[in-house]
Motif scaffolding. Structure first.
Motif, PDB file in Angstrom:
ATOM      1  N   SER A  78       0.810  -1.224   0.000  1.00 19.65           N
ATOM      2  CA  SER A  78       0.000   0.000   0.000  1.00 19.65           C
ATOM      3  C   SER A  78       0.838   1.267   0.000  1.00 19.65           C
ATOM      4  O   SER A  78       0.346   2.341  -0.342  1.00 19.65           O
ATOM      5  N   HIS A  79       2.121   1.167   0.365  1.00 19.54           N
ATOM      6  CA  HIS A  79       2.971   2.356   0.427  1.00 19.54           C
ATOM      7  C   HIS A  79       3.488   2.777  -0.955  1.00 19.54           C
ATOM      8  O   HIS A  79       3.818   3.948  -1.168  1.00 19.54           O
ATOM      9  N   ILE A  80       3.574   1.834  -1.884  1.00 19.06           N
ATOM     10  CA  ILE A  80       4.180   2.158  -3.178  1.00 19.06           C
ATOM     11  C   ILE A  80       3.239   1.989  -4.364  1.00 19.06           C
ATOM     12  O   ILE A  80       3.581   2.385  -5.476  1.00 19.06           O
ATOM     13  N   ALA A  81       2.059   1.403  -4.149  1.00 16.80           N
ATOM     14  CA  ALA A  81       1.195   1.044  -5.280  1.00 16.80           C
ATOM     15  C   ALA A  81       0.858   2.238  -6.166  1.00 16.80           C
ATOM     16  O   ALA A  81       0.916   2.151  -7.404  1.00 16.80           O
ATOM     17  N   LEU A  82       0.513   3.362  -5.558  1.00 15.18           N
ATOM     18  CA  LEU A  82       0.140   4.536  -6.356  1.00 15.18           C
ATOM     19  C   LEU A  82       1.332   5.094  -7.121  1.00 15.18           C
ATOM     20  O   LEU A  82       1.193   5.540  -8.269  1.00 15.18           O
ATOM     21  N   GLU A  83       2.507   5.061  -6.516  1.00 10.70           N
ATOM     22  CA  GLU A  83       3.697   5.560  -7.209  1.00 10.70           C
ATOM     23  C   GLU A  83       4.132   4.618  -8.324  1.00 10.70           C
ATOM     24  O   GLU A  83       4.629   5.065  -9.360  1.00 10.70           O
ATOM     25  N   VAL A  84       3.942   3.309  -8.112  1.00 13.91           N
ATOM     26  CA  VAL A  84       4.239   2.357  -9.191  1.00 13.91           C
ATOM     27  C   VAL A  84       3.255   2.574 -10.340  1.00 13.91           C
ATOM     28  O   VAL A  84       3.635   2.489 -11.514  1.00 13.91           O
ATOM     29  N   LEU A  85       1.996   2.878 -10.005  1.00 13.59           N
ATOM     30  CA  LEU A  85       1.016   3.209 -11.048  1.00 13.59           C
ATOM     31  C   LEU A  85       1.489   4.415 -11.855  1.00 13.59           C
ATOM     32  O   LEU A  85       1.436   4.408 -13.096  1.00 13.59           O
ATOM     33  N   THR A  86       1.972   5.433 -11.168  1.00 11.16           N
ATOM     34  CA  THR A  86       2.490   6.619 -11.854  1.00 11.16           C
ATOM     35  C   THR A  86       3.651   6.249 -12.779  1.00 11.16           C
ATOM     36  O   THR A  86       3.704   6.680 -13.934  1.00 11.16           O
ATOM     37  N   SER A  87       4.570   5.433 -12.283  1.00 13.89           N
ATOM     38  CA  SER A  87       5.713   5.019 -13.103  1.00 13.89           C
ATOM     39  C   SER A  87       5.270   4.182 -14.294  1.00 13.89           C
ATOM     40  O   SER A  87       5.833   4.297 -15.396  1.00 13.89           O
ATOM     41  N   SER A  88       4.251   3.348 -14.099  1.00 16.14           N
ATOM     42  CA  SER A  88       3.771   2.513 -15.204  1.00 16.14           C
ATOM     43  C   SER A  88       3.225   3.378 -16.334  1.00 16.14           C
ATOM     44  O   SER A  88       3.392   3.051 -17.517  1.00 16.14           O
ATOM     45  N   VAL A  89       2.586   4.479 -15.966  1.00 16.76           N
ATOM     46  CA  VAL A  89       2.076   5.405 -16.985  1.00 16.76           C
ATOM     47  C   VAL A  89       3.239   6.125 -17.665  1.00 16.76           C
ATOM     48  O   VAL A  89       3.279   6.258 -18.886  1.00 16.76           O
ATOM     49  N   GLU A  90       4.198   6.583 -16.869  1.00 10.07           N
ATOM     50  CA  GLU A  90       5.346   7.308 -17.423  1.00 10.07           C
ATOM     51  C   GLU A  90       6.158   6.436 -18.383  1.00 10.07           C
ATOM     52  O   GLU A  90       6.661   6.918 -19.398  1.00 10.07           O
ATOM     53  N   TYR A  91       6.285   5.139 -18.057  1.00 10.99           N
ATOM     54  CA  TYR A  91       7.068   4.234 -18.897  1.00 10.99           C
ATOM     55  C   TYR A  91       6.225   3.540 -19.970  1.00 10.99           C
ATOM     56  O   TYR A  91       6.757   2.741 -20.748  1.00 10.99           O
ATOM     57  N   GLY A  92       4.920   3.827 -19.996  1.00 11.51           N
ATOM     58  CA  GLY A  92       4.061   3.233 -21.017  1.00 11.51           C
ATOM     59  C   GLY A  92       3.854   1.736 -20.837  1.00 11.51           C
ATOM     60  O   GLY A  92       3.711   1.002 -21.817  1.00 11.51           O
ATOM     61  N   LEU A  93       3.795   1.271 -19.604  1.00 10.35           N
ATOM     62  CA  LEU A  93       3.650  -0.160 -19.310  1.00 10.35           C
ATOM     63  C   LEU A  93       2.196  -0.448 -18.923  1.00 10.35           C
ATOM     64  O   LEU A  93       1.832  -0.438 -17.739  1.00 10.35           O
ATOM     65  N   GLN A  94       1.347  -0.709 -19.905  1.00 15.62           N
ATOM     66  CA  GLN A  94      -0.074  -0.874 -19.681  1.00 15.62           C
ATOM     67  C   GLN A  94      -0.384  -2.077 -18.789  1.00 15.62           C
ATOM     68  O   GLN A  94      -1.262  -2.011 -17.911  1.00 15.62           O
ATOM     69  N   ASP A  95       0.317  -3.187 -18.993  1.00 16.62           N
ATOM     70  CA  ASP A  95       0.062  -4.375 -18.165  1.00 16.62           C
ATOM     71  C   ASP A  95       0.399  -4.124 -16.703  1.00 16.62           C
ATOM     72  O   ASP A  95      -0.311  -4.577 -15.800  1.00 16.62           O
ATOM     73  N   LEU A  96       1.475  -3.402 -16.456  1.00 22.65           N
ATOM     74  CA  LEU A  96       1.820  -3.049 -15.074  1.00 22.65           C
ATOM     75  C   LEU A  96       0.775  -2.109 -14.497  1.00 22.65           C
ATOM     76  O   LEU A  96       0.401  -2.230 -13.319  1.00 22.65           O
ATOM     77  N   CYS A  97       0.297  -1.200 -15.308  1.00 24.26           N
ATOM     78  CA  CYS A  97      -0.758  -0.279 -14.875  1.00 24.26           C
ATOM     79  C   CYS A  97      -1.983  -1.060 -14.407  1.00 24.26           C
ATOM     80  O   CYS A  97      -2.565  -0.770 -13.355  1.00 24.26           O
ATOM     81  N   GLU A  98      -2.368  -2.077 -15.169  1.00 24.50           N
ATOM     82  CA  GLU A  98      -3.545  -2.878 -14.811  1.00 24.50           C
ATOM     83  C   GLU A  98      -3.333  -3.648 -13.516  1.00 24.50           C
ATOM     84  O   GLU A  98      -4.256  -3.772 -12.697  1.00 24.50           O
ATOM     85  N   LEU A  99      -2.120  -4.153 -13.310  1.00 20.73           N
ATOM     86  CA  LEU A  99      -1.821  -4.849 -12.057  1.00 20.73           C
ATOM     87  C   LEU A  99      -1.913  -3.897 -10.868  1.00 20.73           C
ATOM     88  O   LEU A  99      -2.418  -4.261  -9.799  1.00 20.73           O
ATOM     89  N   CYS A 100      -1.429  -2.667 -11.054  1.00 24.09           N
ATOM     90  CA  CYS A 100      -1.492  -1.665  -9.978  1.00 24.09           C
ATOM     91  C   CYS A 100      -2.931  -1.304  -9.655  1.00 24.09           C
ATOM     92  O   CYS A 100      -3.326  -1.212  -8.488  1.00 24.09           O
ATOM     93  N   VAL A 101      -3.730  -1.096 -10.686  1.00 27.67           N
ATOM     94  CA  VAL A 101      -5.130  -0.726 -10.481  1.00 27.67           C
ATOM     95  C   VAL A 101      -5.865  -1.829  -9.730  1.00 27.67           C
ATOM     96  O   VAL A 101      -6.636  -1.561  -8.806  1.00 27.67           O
ATOM     97  N   LYS A 102      -5.625  -3.068 -10.109  1.00 25.62           N
ATOM     98  CA  LYS A 102      -6.277  -4.190  -9.419  1.00 25.62           C
ATOM     99  C   LYS A 102      -5.876  -4.229  -7.950  1.00 25.62           C
ATOM    100  O   LYS A 102      -6.726  -4.407  -7.060  1.00 25.62           O
ATOM    101  N   PHE A 103      -4.592  -4.038  -7.677  1.00 26.96           N
ATOM    102  CA  PHE A 103      -4.127  -4.057  -6.283  1.00 26.96           C
ATOM    103  C   PHE A 103      -4.771  -2.916  -5.496  1.00 26.96           C
ATOM    104  O   PHE A 103      -5.233  -3.116  -4.361  1.00 26.96           O
ATOM    105  N   ILE A 104      -4.804  -1.729  -6.071  1.00 23.23           N
ATOM    106  CA  ILE A 104      -5.367  -0.564  -5.379  1.00 23.23           C
ATOM    107  C   ILE A 104      -6.849  -0.782  -5.091  1.00 23.23           C
ATOM    108  O   ILE A 104      -7.343  -0.475  -3.996  1.00 23.23           O
TER     109      ILE A 104
END
Length: 271
Positions: A78-104
């Motif tokens: 819970s401490h890093i999920a939102l920041e990893v979501l931000t990084s996934s968008v910045e790096y264009g990693l859609q699959d990582l973005c979806e994993l972050c959203v599901k976790f959140i």
């Protein structure tokens, strides 16, 4: 490894393989293709070893991105999920973005739901927006006291205030918006009426009893949070015993609104 990153204020070194990162992520591929400044050789002929300085990201967040690039999975908390979501968008990693959203979505809490909602709006995650709003509607009184609530943007706060299902009385909601406005005014260095212009349009002042409205008017003289026209419209609704001249949404009780005698006059279907 053949590439090094120096990450965060801690300047933690992270080692990786250029071929893996370049194959998995176009952003890294572009980073590696840039040759040293002043070089006359073609960029692709220069394999920069780094170190690449990434001072604006936490090491734990960057390591989560690296983990995903190597394994197609990610370990979140819970401490890093939102920041990893931000990084996934910045790096264009859609699959990582979806994993972050599901976790959140699976780990929403009172303390973090507003921050999650803000991120969902920023990154266009409609499903996450709906789930965050539903969570806020279920425990509004607790959410409006959090730091995350005070850090919402004016547009996102206005979106929350449009809900009929907020589980809080309107008087408490007005106070919460006042506290939010004072925090935003201090952070943005702008007057309270200016930062609050959008959200206060969603406050349902006609729902307040005359005594409450009089107290609100007294408090309003100190910070001018609410336009005089809005308070006058609420008084007019009391005087005429109907919501004439007031948008119908502002006369509609929310799920948590405490009943008051005059509410029956605001209902256009009441006899």
């Amino acid at each position: 490894s053949d590439v090094t990153f120096v990450v965060g204020r801690e300047q933690q070194k992270v080692f990786a393989h250029r071929c893996v990162l370049a194959c998995r992520c176009q952003a890294f591929r572009g980073m590696f293709s840039q040759g040293p400044v002043g070089s006359e050789d073609p960029p692709d002929s220069i394999p920069p070893q780094g170190p690449f300085i990434l001072g604006n990201v936490q090491p734990e967040v960057f390591l989560a991105v690296i983990e995903f690039l190597y394994t197609n999975s990610v370990t979140l908390n819970s401490h890093i999920a939102l920041e990893v979501l931000t990084s996934s968008v910045e790096y264009g990693l859609q699959d990582l973005c979806e994993l972050c959203v599901k976790f959140i979505k699976d780990t929403l809490s009172v303390e973090q739901v507003c921050e999650a909602l803000q991120a969902a709006v920023t990154y266009g995650q409609a499903d996450l927006q709906h789930q965050c709003l539903a969570f806020i509607e279920g425990c509004t009184a607790a959410v409006v006291r959090t730091q995350g609530f005070h850090e919402l943007s004016d547009t996102v706060l206005a979106q929350v205030l449009r809900s009929d299902r907020l589980a809080v009385d309107e008087l408490d909601l007005v106070q919460a918006v006042r506290e939010w406005a004072h925090v935003s005014s201090a952070v943005l260095e702008r007057p309270v009426p200016e930062v609050a212009a959008l959200p206060v349009q969603e406050l349902r002042l006609p729902l307040l009893a005359p005594s409450e409205l009089a107290t609100l008017e007294s408090h309003n003289q100190r910070d001018l949070l609410i336009p005089v026209e809005s308070i006058a419209a609420a008084w007019r609704a009391h005087a005429l015993r109907k919501g004439s001249g007031v948008p119908s949404r502002l006369c509609r009780p929310r799920r948590g609104t405490r009943p008051r005698d005059h509410h029956r006059h605001l209902d256009p279907h009441a006899k």
